[in-house]
Design a protein around this motif. Structure first.
Motif, PDB file in Angstrom:
ATOM      1  N   ASN A  47       0.831  -1.202   0.000  1.00  0.00           N
ATOM      2  CA  ASN A  47       0.000   0.000   0.000  1.00  0.00           C
ATOM      3  C   ASN A  47       0.868   1.256   0.000  1.00  0.00           C
ATOM      4  OD1 ASN A  47      -2.494  -1.404   0.141  1.00  0.00           O
ATOM      5  ND2 ASN A  47      -2.209  -1.714   2.334  1.00  0.00           N
ATOM      6  N   MET A  48       0.313   2.316  -0.541  1.00  0.00           N
ATOM      7  CA  MET A  48       1.001   3.596  -0.548  1.00  0.00           C
ATOM      8  C   MET A  48       0.681   4.343   0.752  1.00  0.00           C
ATOM      9  SD  MET A  48       2.546   3.277  -3.384  1.00  0.00           S
ATOM     10  CE  MET A  48       3.283   4.895  -3.675  1.00  0.00           C
ATOM     11  N   VAL A  49       1.691   4.992   1.303  1.00  0.00           N
ATOM     12  CA  VAL A  49       1.533   5.697   2.578  1.00  0.00           C
ATOM     13  C   VAL A  49       2.024   7.130   2.433  1.00  0.00           C
ATOM     14  CG1 VAL A  49       2.290   5.815   4.992  1.00  0.00           C
ATOM     15  CG2 VAL A  49       1.746   3.594   3.956  1.00  0.00           C
ATOM     16  N   SER A  50       1.281   8.056   3.020  1.00  0.00           N
ATOM     17  CA  SER A  50       1.701   9.454   3.054  1.00  0.00           C
ATOM     18  C   SER A  50       1.388  10.022   4.428  1.00  0.00           C
ATOM     19  CB  SER A  50       0.985  10.268   1.967  1.00  0.00           C
ATOM     20  OG  SER A  50      -0.402  10.346   2.267  1.00  0.00           O
ATOM     21  N   MET A  51       1.948  11.180   4.725  1.00  0.00           N
ATOM     22  CA  MET A  51       1.663  11.822   6.007  1.00  0.00           C
ATOM     23  C   MET A  51       0.194  12.230   6.091  1.00  0.00           C
ATOM     24  SD  MET A  51       5.100  14.047   6.931  1.00  0.00           S
ATOM     25  CE  MET A  51       5.204  14.979   5.388  1.00  0.00           C
ATOM     26  N   ALA A  52      -0.404  12.531   4.948  1.00  0.00           N
ATOM     27  CA  ALA A  52      -1.810  12.946   4.929  1.00  0.00           C
ATOM     28  C   ALA A  52      -2.744  11.846   5.425  1.00  0.00           C
ATOM     29  CB  ALA A  52      -2.203  13.369   3.518  1.00  0.00           C
ATOM     30  N   ASP A  53      -2.268  10.605   5.415  1.00  0.00           N
ATOM     31  CA  ASP A  53      -3.091   9.491   5.915  1.00  0.00           C
ATOM     32  C   ASP A  53      -3.323   9.587   7.417  1.00  0.00           C
ATOM     33  OD1 ASP A  53      -3.104   8.396   3.347  1.00  0.00           O
ATOM     34  OD2 ASP A  53      -1.310   7.198   3.728  1.00  0.00           O
ATOM     35  N   TYR A  54      -2.464  10.306   8.106  1.00  0.00           N
ATOM     36  CA  TYR A  54      -2.521  10.392   9.568  1.00  0.00           C
ATOM     37  C   TYR A  54      -3.304  11.646   9.974  1.00  0.00           C
ATOM     38  CZ  TYR A  54       1.146   6.825   9.647  1.00  0.00           C
ATOM     39  OH  TYR A  54       1.870   5.673   9.479  1.00  0.00           O
ATOM     40  N   LYS A  55      -4.618  11.531   9.900  1.00  0.00           N
ATOM     41  CA  LYS A  55      -5.472  12.703  10.135  1.00  0.00           C
ATOM     42  C   LYS A  55      -5.329  13.257  11.554  1.00  0.00           C
ATOM     43  CE  LYS A  55      -7.239  12.184   6.024  1.00  0.00           C
ATOM     44  NZ  LYS A  55      -6.815  13.086   4.919  1.00  0.00           N
ATOM     45  N   ASN A  56      -5.132  12.381  12.529  1.00  0.00           N
ATOM     46  CA  ASN A  56      -5.118  12.814  13.926  1.00  0.00           C
ATOM     47  C   ASN A  56      -3.716  13.003  14.505  1.00  0.00           C
ATOM     48  OD1 ASN A  56      -7.985  12.721  14.091  1.00  0.00           O
ATOM     49  ND2 ASN A  56      -7.880  10.498  14.352  1.00  0.00           N
ATOM     50  N   ALA A  57      -2.709  12.849  13.668  1.00  0.00           N
ATOM     51  CA  ALA A  57      -1.335  12.993  14.158  1.00  0.00           C
ATOM     52  C   ALA A  57      -1.028  14.443  14.519  1.00  0.00           C
ATOM     53  CB  ALA A  57      -0.350  12.502  13.113  1.00  0.00           C
ATOM     54  N   LYS A  58      -0.207  14.611  15.532  1.00  0.00           N
ATOM     55  CA  LYS A  58       0.284  15.937  15.902  1.00  0.00           C
ATOM     56  C   LYS A  58       1.614  16.236  15.227  1.00  0.00           C
ATOM     57  CE  LYS A  58      -1.839  15.505  20.475  1.00  0.00           C
ATOM     58  NZ  LYS A  58      -1.591  15.403  21.935  1.00  0.00           N
ATOM     59  N   GLY A  59       2.252  15.182  14.740  1.00  0.00           N
ATOM     60  CA  GLY A  59       3.535  15.305  14.070  1.00  0.00           C
ATOM     61  C   GLY A  59       4.048  13.934  13.703  1.00  0.00           C
ATOM     62  N   PHE A  60       5.320  13.862  13.331  1.00  0.00           N
ATOM     63  CA  PHE A  60       5.886  12.607  12.853  1.00  0.00           C
ATOM     64  C   PHE A  60       7.347  12.466  13.266  1.00  0.00           C
ATOM     65  CE2 PHE A  60       2.710  14.117   9.863  1.00  0.00           C
ATOM     66  CZ  PHE A  60       1.861  13.021   9.777  1.00  0.00           C
ATOM     67  N   ILE A  61       7.755  11.216  13.447  1.00  0.00           N
ATOM     68  CA  ILE A  61       9.167  10.893  13.617  1.00  0.00           C
ATOM     69  C   ILE A  61       9.575  10.168  12.335  1.00  0.00           C
ATOM     70  CG2 ILE A  61      10.889   9.677  14.984  1.00  0.00           C
ATOM     71  CD1 ILE A  61       8.873   9.812  17.356  1.00  0.00           C
ATOM     72  N   ILE A  62      10.104  10.920  11.389  1.00  0.00           N
ATOM     73  CA  ILE A  62      10.499  10.358  10.097  1.00  0.00           C
ATOM     74  C   ILE A  62      11.902   9.788  10.244  1.00  0.00           C
ATOM     75  CG2 ILE A  62      10.872  10.785   7.642  1.00  0.00           C
ATOM     76  CD1 ILE A  62       7.969  11.191   8.496  1.00  0.00           C
ATOM     77  N   THR A  63      12.031   8.497   9.969  1.00  0.00           N
ATOM     78  CA  THR A  63      13.283   7.783  10.197  1.00  0.00           C
ATOM     79  C   THR A  63      13.797   7.178   8.896  1.00  0.00           C
ATOM     80  OG1 THR A  63      12.481   7.183  12.397  1.00  0.00           O
ATOM     81  CG2 THR A  63      14.368   5.965  11.558  1.00  0.00           C
ATOM     82  N   PHE A  64      14.910   7.668   8.403  1.00  0.00           N
ATOM     83  CA  PHE A  64      15.549   7.050   7.241  1.00  0.00           C
ATOM     84  C   PHE A  64      16.454   5.935   7.765  1.00  0.00           C
ATOM     85  CE2 PHE A  64      14.191  11.138   5.725  1.00  0.00           C
ATOM     86  CZ  PHE A  64      13.707  10.855   4.456  1.00  0.00           C
TER      87      PHE A  64
END
Length: 205
Positions: A47-64
Motif C-alpha cells: 500500500n502507498m503511505v503518506s503523512m496525509a493518511d494520519y489525520k489525527n497525528a500531531k507530528g511525525f518521527i520520520i526515520t531514514f
C-alpha cells in the motif's frame, strides 16, 4: 612567460570561483523551520503511505533507515520503542528505506518485509523508489531522524539528527535527542537541541 602566468592565474581563478559556486549552491535539504512536502511511498504491504493518511497525528518521527547498515540495525529496537511510546501521543514513526537496491539488494522490498516481521515493526516501512524523497529531506545517513510538527502551514521540521548519543549501547545513553524533542513539542515548548550529527552509514545512490 607572463602570458603563461596569466593563463595559470586565470585558470586558478576559474577553479576557485567554480568551487565556491558548487559549495554555495549545494542543496542540503530541509532546515529547521522548513515545511516538509508530503510524500507517497510504497509500504512493505504494497500500500502507498503518506503523512496525509494520519489525520489525527500531531507530528511525525520520520526515520531514514535500512536493513544492511550495522548502525541502523543497532537502532532498530529503539525505533520500535519510539513508536510504541509516541504514536499513541500523536507522533508516529514513519520509516523510509532510501538506498539504491541495485547497490544494496539486501534492502529490496522483500528483504524489508522480512526484516520488519522479524523485528516486529508496528509502523510503516516505506521504500524510496527512485530516491526522490530523501534528498528533499537532506538525509545523508541510515539512520537519520527528522521530527516534524503538524501546524496550520504544514509539517514543520523541528529536529534533525541522531536518535540519541550512544549508538553502541542503549543502556549507556545519556541524552535522548528525539525523545527530548518530541516531549518538548507535546508540552508546547521549543526544542532546545534542534540539530545533532547523524551517525550511520552513508545512503547508497
Amino acid at each position: 612567460m607572463k602570458n603563461v602566468i596569466k593563463i595559470i592565474s586565470g585558470g586558478l581563478l576559474v577553479l576557485l570561483i567554480s568551487a565556491f559556486t558548487v559549495n554555495t549552491n549545494t542543496n542540503t535539504g530541509y532546515k529547521i523551520g522548513d515545511v516538509a512536502e508530503d510524500f507517497s511511498l510504497k509500504n512493505i504491504d504494497g500500500n502507498m503511505v503518506s503523512m496525509a493518511d494520519y489525520k489525527n497525528a500531531k507530528g511525525f518521527i520520520i526515520t531514514f533507515t535500512c536493513n544492511t547498515c550495522p548502525y541502523a540495525v543497532m537502532y532498530e529496537d529503539r525505533i520500535v520503542a519510539l513508536n510504541k511510546k509516541y504514536a499513541p501521543m500523536g507522533y508516529p514513526v514513519i520509516a523510509i528505506m532510501p538506498n539504491n537496491i541495485d547497490v544494496k539488494p539486501g534492502d529490496a522490498l522483500p528483504e524489508m518485509k522480512k526484516r520488519a516481521e522479524e523485528k516486529g515493526f508496528d509502523f510503516p516501512y516505506l521504500i524510496d523508489e527512485g530516491q526522490h524523497v530523501y534528498p528533499k529531506f537532506g538525509a545523508t545517513k541510515t539512520p537519520h531522524i527528522f521530527v516534524l510538527e503538524k501546524t496550520g502551514k504544514g509539517s514543520v521540521v523541528k529536529y534533525i539528527g541522531a536518535i540519541d548519543d550512544n549508538y553502541k549501547d542503549a543502556s549507556e545513553v545519556k541524552v535522548k535527542y528525539v525523545e527530548n524533542a518530541v516531549d518538548a513539542l507535546l508540552k508546547g515548548q521549543e526544542v532546545s537541541e534542534k540539530e545533532t550529527k547523524a551517525i550511520g552509514c552513508s545512503i547508497k545512490v
